[in-house]
Design an enzyme around this catalytic site. Sequence first.
Site: not given
Length: 342
Positions: A39, A44-45, A189, A196, A292
């Site tokens: 976790e 973010q990875t 998705c 789809c 970032s």
Amino acid sequence: MTRDRARRVTRSLSTWFRKSARKLPWRQRRTAYHALVSEFMLQQTQVSRVLEYYPAFIKQFPTFRALAAADEQEVLAAWQGLGYYRRARNLHRAARQIVAEHGGRLPKNIDQLQELPGIGRFTAGSLASILFGQAQPIVDGNVLRVLSRLAGETLADDQAWAHAAFLVSMADDPAIFNEGLMEMGAIVCTPSAPRCGACNLKRLCRARKQGIQEEVPRPRTRKQPKKVHHYVAAVRHRGKLLFQQRPEEGLWSNMWQLPTVESDRTCKVSELVFETPITQLRSLGRFEHQTSHRRIHFHVLEGKLDASASFQGQGTWRLPTKIQDLPMSNAQRKVLAMVVGQ
DNA sequence: AAGCCGGGGAT
DNA sequence: ATCCCAGGCTT
């Protein structure tokens, strides 16, 4: 959302995930320790990046107690290159807290989980549902996208959490549903060119019905990176280089580097003031490093210690081949490669 | 609510 | 070049 629609969504998604779940290392043995490490690494990875670090980390620190007994520097070194290094420090602190305050067992209560450093609303919900089977909602980047497309509009964060809570309350198996929701976002998705045609939820998807699946959710606004300059000096003595530790706060906290001066603007070599006095500075080269929030122009120099100044011993002298115990950012590793390559 | 914190994959 | 990633913490 109606109960009937929620039931359809949870059923279709769970059916798909039971059939299509990727075989990932942290899904082999569902222990609290393995779940917690994965976790933290996955925050973010992307999964593909975590796969490069997770096995070695588990081998080096096999249990809560092993991790709790380690030095923070060892943990940072095992994390180096993965980014967001506060995660490593928080994971280490969390392990120590679990050993000291919970007898070496991860608490099952979601509020107690959130009291551990580095565990917020998402990670607590993820652990509570996937590890302990509780009907707790989760919303990450993947889930926000899947739920927004199902709804046919960009959901605000609180709306997404409300949808996730209602859905997971309708699910037969909260663990399967939550993990499937994330996996759906990662595999089917996707942000661009969602698959789809292969989606088990296509008949329930309002974005697809309107043909706006590529427009939903709307991209988050981002600030453009700040341009800064890092001037780095290689100082040699008997084949060794001087390494110094960064401050405890901010970028690359507690990690090591060659002596560095940071500035918002370009500087002349003559005006650089290093913490340790360095003279005879000469340029070796330059490169750019992107994070970032920063676009960092690295200026790589070499120089000598100012013999007239007293060296406070702030740092450590190492052969460039013997720095395995010094956690360094990828950027400073690039610097080192340039210096050693000369 | 907005800023900070990495690094790389995908397109 | 842009967007994104199994987010959390600080201000």
